[in-house]
Design a protein around this motif. Structure first.
Motif, PDB file in Angstrom:
ATOM      1  N   TYR A  30       0.931  -1.242   0.107  1.00 24.84           N
ATOM      2  CA  TYR A  30       0.084   0.168   0.026  1.00 24.84           C
ATOM      3  C   TYR A  30       0.895   1.320   0.111  1.00 24.84           C
ATOM      4  CZ  TYR A  30      -4.137  -3.095   0.859  1.00 24.84           C
ATOM      5  OH  TYR A  30      -5.120  -3.605   0.828  1.00 24.84           O
ATOM      6  N   ASN A  31       2.155   1.129   0.268  1.00 23.34           N
ATOM      7  CA  ASN A  31       3.045   2.250   0.537  1.00 23.34           C
ATOM      8  C   ASN A  31       3.343   2.748  -1.060  1.00 23.34           C
ATOM      9  OD1 ASN A  31       2.961   2.525   3.249  1.00 23.34           O
ATOM     10  ND2 ASN A  31       4.773   1.498   3.589  1.00 23.34           N
ATOM     11  N   LYS A  32       3.934   1.965  -1.867  1.00 23.05           N
ATOM     12  CA  LYS A  32       4.422   2.280  -3.155  1.00 23.05           C
ATOM     13  C   LYS A  32       3.743   1.612  -4.415  1.00 23.05           C
ATOM     14  CE  LYS A  32       9.049   3.094  -0.946  1.00 23.05           C
ATOM     15  NZ  LYS A  32      10.499   2.578  -1.051  1.00 23.05           N
ATOM     16  N   ILE A  33       3.250   0.657  -4.255  1.00 20.75           N
ATOM     17  CA  ILE A  33       2.602  -0.050  -5.267  1.00 20.75           C
ATOM     18  C   ILE A  33       1.247   0.212  -5.742  1.00 20.75           C
ATOM     19  CG2 ILE A  33       2.339  -2.263  -6.216  1.00 20.75           C
ATOM     20  CD1 ILE A  33       4.673  -3.345  -4.790  1.00 20.75           C
ATOM     21  N   LEU A  34       0.487   0.181  -4.564  1.00 18.67           N
ATOM     22  CA  LEU A  34      -1.032   0.257  -4.851  1.00 18.67           C
ATOM     23  C   LEU A  34      -1.415   2.009  -4.420  1.00 18.67           C
ATOM     24  CD1 LEU A  34      -2.325  -2.916  -3.003  1.00 18.67           C
ATOM     25  CD2 LEU A  34      -2.247  -2.200  -5.534  1.00 18.67           C
ATOM     26  N   LYS A  35      -2.229   2.212  -5.183  1.00 15.68           N
ATOM     27  CA  LYS A  35      -2.707   3.786  -4.773  1.00 15.68           C
ATOM     28  C   LYS A  35      -3.752   3.902  -3.728  1.00 15.68           C
ATOM     29  CE  LYS A  35      -0.041   4.929  -8.382  1.00 15.68           C
ATOM     30  NZ  LYS A  35       1.254   5.559  -8.173  1.00 15.68           N
ATOM     31  N   ASP A  36      -4.315   2.896  -3.327  1.00 16.27           N
ATOM     32  CA  ASP A  36      -5.294   2.829  -2.208  1.00 16.27           C
ATOM     33  C   ASP A  36      -4.866   2.686  -0.968  1.00 16.27           C
ATOM     34  OD1 ASP A  36      -7.360   2.434  -4.469  1.00 16.27           O
ATOM     35  OD2 ASP A  36      -7.090   0.799  -4.591  1.00 16.27           O
ATOM     36  N   ASP A  37      -5.618   3.073  -0.191  1.00 17.61           N
ATOM     37  CA  ASP A  37      -5.469   2.814   1.413  1.00 17.61           C
ATOM     38  C   ASP A  37      -6.223   1.360   1.760  1.00 17.61           C
ATOM     39  OD1 ASP A  37      -4.118   4.910   2.065  1.00 17.61           O
ATOM     40  OD2 ASP A  37      -5.946   6.137   2.457  1.00 17.61           O
ATOM     41  N   PHE A  38      -5.783   0.607   2.726  1.00 16.40           N
ATOM     42  CA  PHE A  38      -6.354  -0.371   2.932  1.00 16.40           C
ATOM     43  C   PHE A  38      -7.946  -0.421   3.231  1.00 16.40           C
ATOM     44  CE2 PHE A  38      -7.556  -3.314   6.801  1.00 16.40           C
ATOM     45  CZ  PHE A  38      -7.713  -4.354   6.158  1.00 16.40           C
ATOM     46  N   PHE A  39      -8.577  -1.556   2.950  1.00 13.00           N
ATOM     47  CA  PHE A  39     -10.092  -1.462   3.277  1.00 13.00           C
ATOM     48  C   PHE A  39     -10.447  -2.965   3.137  1.00 13.00           C
ATOM     49  CE2 PHE A  39      -9.380  -1.343  -1.213  1.00 13.00           C
ATOM     50  CZ  PHE A  39      -9.982  -2.600  -1.972  1.00 13.00           C
ATOM     51  N   VAL A  40     -11.350  -3.311   3.678  1.00 13.99           N
ATOM     52  CA  VAL A  40     -11.931  -4.751   3.999  1.00 13.99           C
ATOM     53  C   VAL A  40     -12.758  -5.074   2.962  1.00 13.99           C
ATOM     54  CG1 VAL A  40     -11.639  -4.942   6.529  1.00 13.99           C
ATOM     55  CG2 VAL A  40     -13.748  -4.230   5.558  1.00 13.99           C
ATOM     56  N   LEU A  41     -12.838  -6.332   2.431  1.00  8.52           N
ATOM     57  CA  LEU A  41     -14.071  -6.779   1.568  1.00  8.52           C
ATOM     58  C   LEU A  41     -15.143  -7.547   2.356  1.00  8.52           C
ATOM     59  CD1 LEU A  41     -11.587  -8.673  -0.991  1.00  8.52           C
ATOM     60  CD2 LEU A  41     -12.685  -6.292  -1.105  1.00  8.52           C
ATOM     61  N   PRO A  42     -16.534  -6.995   1.677  1.00 13.19           N
ATOM     62  CA  PRO A  42     -17.324  -7.924   2.371  1.00 13.19           C
ATOM     63  C   PRO A  42     -17.476  -9.305   2.404  1.00 13.19           C
ATOM     64  CG  PRO A  42     -18.087  -6.672   0.647  1.00 13.19           C
ATOM     65  CD  PRO A  42     -16.574  -6.217   0.751  1.00 13.19           C
ATOM     66  N   LYS A  43     -18.541  -9.925   2.937  1.00 12.78           N
ATOM     67  CA  LYS A  43     -18.655 -11.440   2.487  1.00 12.78           C
ATOM     68  C   LYS A  43     -19.493 -11.366   1.489  1.00 12.78           C
ATOM     69  CE  LYS A  43     -20.303 -15.863   4.606  1.00 12.78           C
ATOM     70  NZ  LYS A  43     -20.699 -16.467   5.792  1.00 12.78           N
ATOM     71  N   LYS A  44     -19.413 -12.402   0.589  1.00 13.38           N
ATOM     72  CA  LYS A  44     -20.129 -12.825  -0.484  1.00 13.38           C
ATOM     73  C   LYS A  44     -20.638 -14.297  -0.219  1.00 13.38           C
ATOM     74  CE  LYS A  44     -18.185  -9.520  -3.887  1.00 13.38           C
ATOM     75  NZ  LYS A  44     -17.293  -9.531  -5.208  1.00 13.38           N
ATOM     76  N   LYS A  45     -21.739 -14.510  -0.996  1.00 10.62           N
ATOM     77  CA  LYS A  45     -22.113 -15.823  -0.952  1.00 10.62           C
ATOM     78  C   LYS A  45     -21.243 -16.880  -1.367  1.00 10.62           C
ATOM     79  CE  LYS A  45     -25.920 -18.999  -2.301  1.00 10.62           C
ATOM     80  NZ  LYS A  45     -27.126 -19.068  -3.456  1.00 10.62           N
ATOM     81  N   ARG A  46     -20.393 -16.651  -2.418  1.00  7.29           N
ATOM     82  CA  ARG A  46     -19.357 -17.436  -2.998  1.00  7.29           C
ATOM     83  C   ARG A  46     -17.928 -16.847  -2.549  1.00  7.29           C
ATOM     84  NH1 ARG A  46     -18.972 -18.611  -9.083  1.00  7.29           N
ATOM     85  NH2 ARG A  46     -19.451 -16.361  -9.098  1.00  7.29           N
TER      86      ARG A  46
END
Length: 338
Positions: free
Chosen positions: A126-142
């Motif tokens: 997240y520091n140098k490669i990705l442009k986003d800050d950390f976020f969690v993903l919601p649960k999906k059915k699959r």
């Protein structure tokens, strides 16, 4: 404050790549963590621990004067606990009760108790490669599971991996102190078969990119590196299987990104197993039951629990599995009674 005795003549720029990991932070990248927890001393009588300064696999290949063994004997005579570091995919088992060996991997059922597995000390994407800050993903059915990397089921790839393995074994036999023997493991073919099995199951949402080479060898490294980490970021689970050595760097990359590794258990030993309940951070599965194990885990967790695991996984690496804090915990564990 842990007092460290070492051989400073080896702490040179030429040895930067093979230095004992904790000493790297003390010598080349000193920081508040090392300054407040560790200090060098010149006297064995003051030392809490003696650290051999460089990787012994590299050192023993060139040690014609038995310097290493004489050094170990000297430390033992002074009753100072000894830490050594064995780098590489295979590692080296040094049998001495007074010596704690640090290595990346090995087979849990064969490793002695005085062996400590180190995590891969990965950088934060997240520091140098990705442009986003950390976020969690919601649960999906699959359950969604990702993978980008070397996975090839061809006979040609299998033969190529076997030839490279034989070459390494033959070279290793020529050394006075060879690395530990590891049986041949066709990692590329194994990955392909397991990923294909997952891909066919409609109960699982798979997101796989198969490559014939590791991303570090690809000509367009920046593009493929971004693709690799975006794949981890976009999927709740990440497929993790050992490579040449019996450990997975991808396992720690998934953790630091706040995702959940699905680790194929190949008789692995994980870091700090007596201090970390790894079942709270990953899904450890067997080859034969990977699909059912993943489905059972996913269905057994609420959305809140899965979000909590993601947050805790990132926190685990940032606060406990970085170079300094890992060795602080090791020091507390092994040196507290001194």
């Amino acid at each position: 404050m842990v007092k460290i005795y070492t051989e400073h003549l080896f702490l040179t720029e030429d040895n930067r790549r093979i230095i004992f990991p904790l000493l790297f932070d003390m010598v080349y990248l000193p920081n508040n963590g090392t300054r407040s927890n560790f200090i060098f001393v010149d006297s064995l009588s003051e030392a809490d621990v003696a650290i051999f300064p460089v990787d012994i696999v590299s050192f023993l290949k060139k040690d014609k004067s038995n310097f290493f063994h004489n050094w170990i004997a000297k430390m033992s005579q002074n009753k100072v606990p000894i830490w050594i570091y064995t780098a590489g995919d295979f590692g080296f088992t040094f049998k001495n009760e007074n010596v704690l060996t640090f290595r990346m991997g090995g087979f849990n059922s064969k490793l002695p108790t005085n062996t400590s597995i180190m995590p891969s000390f990965v950088n934060d994407p997240y520091n140098k490669i990705l442009k986003d800050d950390f976020f969690v993903l919601p649960k999906k059915k699959r359950p969604s599971i990702g993978f980008v990397g070397n996975a090839n089921g061809s006979l040609f790839k299998f033969i190529k991996e076997f030839i490279l393995y034989l070459k390494r074994v033959i070279i290793n036999l020529g050394y006075r102190y060879p690395e530990d023997y590891h049986p041949f493991y066709p990692a590329g073919r194994k990955r392909y078969k397991l990923l294909y099995k997952l891909q066919k199951d409609k109960r699982i949402q798979s997101d796989f990119i198969f490559r014939d080479k590791y991303r570090a060898r690809n000509e367009n490294k920046e593009k493929t590196t971004l693709e690799f980490f975006k794949n981890i970021q976009d999927n709740l689970y990440t497929f993790c299987l050992r490579g040449n050595g019996n450990f997975s760097v991808r396992f720690y990359e998934a953790l630091i990104m706040g995702r959940i590794p699905v680790l194929i258990n190949t008789d692995v030993r994980l870091p700090l197993e007596d201090l970390i309940d790894w079942n709270k951070h990953c899904v450890i599965v067997l080859e034969d039951s990977i699909i059912q194990d993943l489905l059972n885990f996913h269905s057994s967790k609420t959305e809140f629990e899965l979000e909590e695991i993601q947050t805790n996984n990132r926190k685990l690496v940032l606060e406990r599995l970085n170079r300094v804090d890992y060795f602080v915990q090791i020091s507390n564990k092994y040196l507290e009674s001194k």
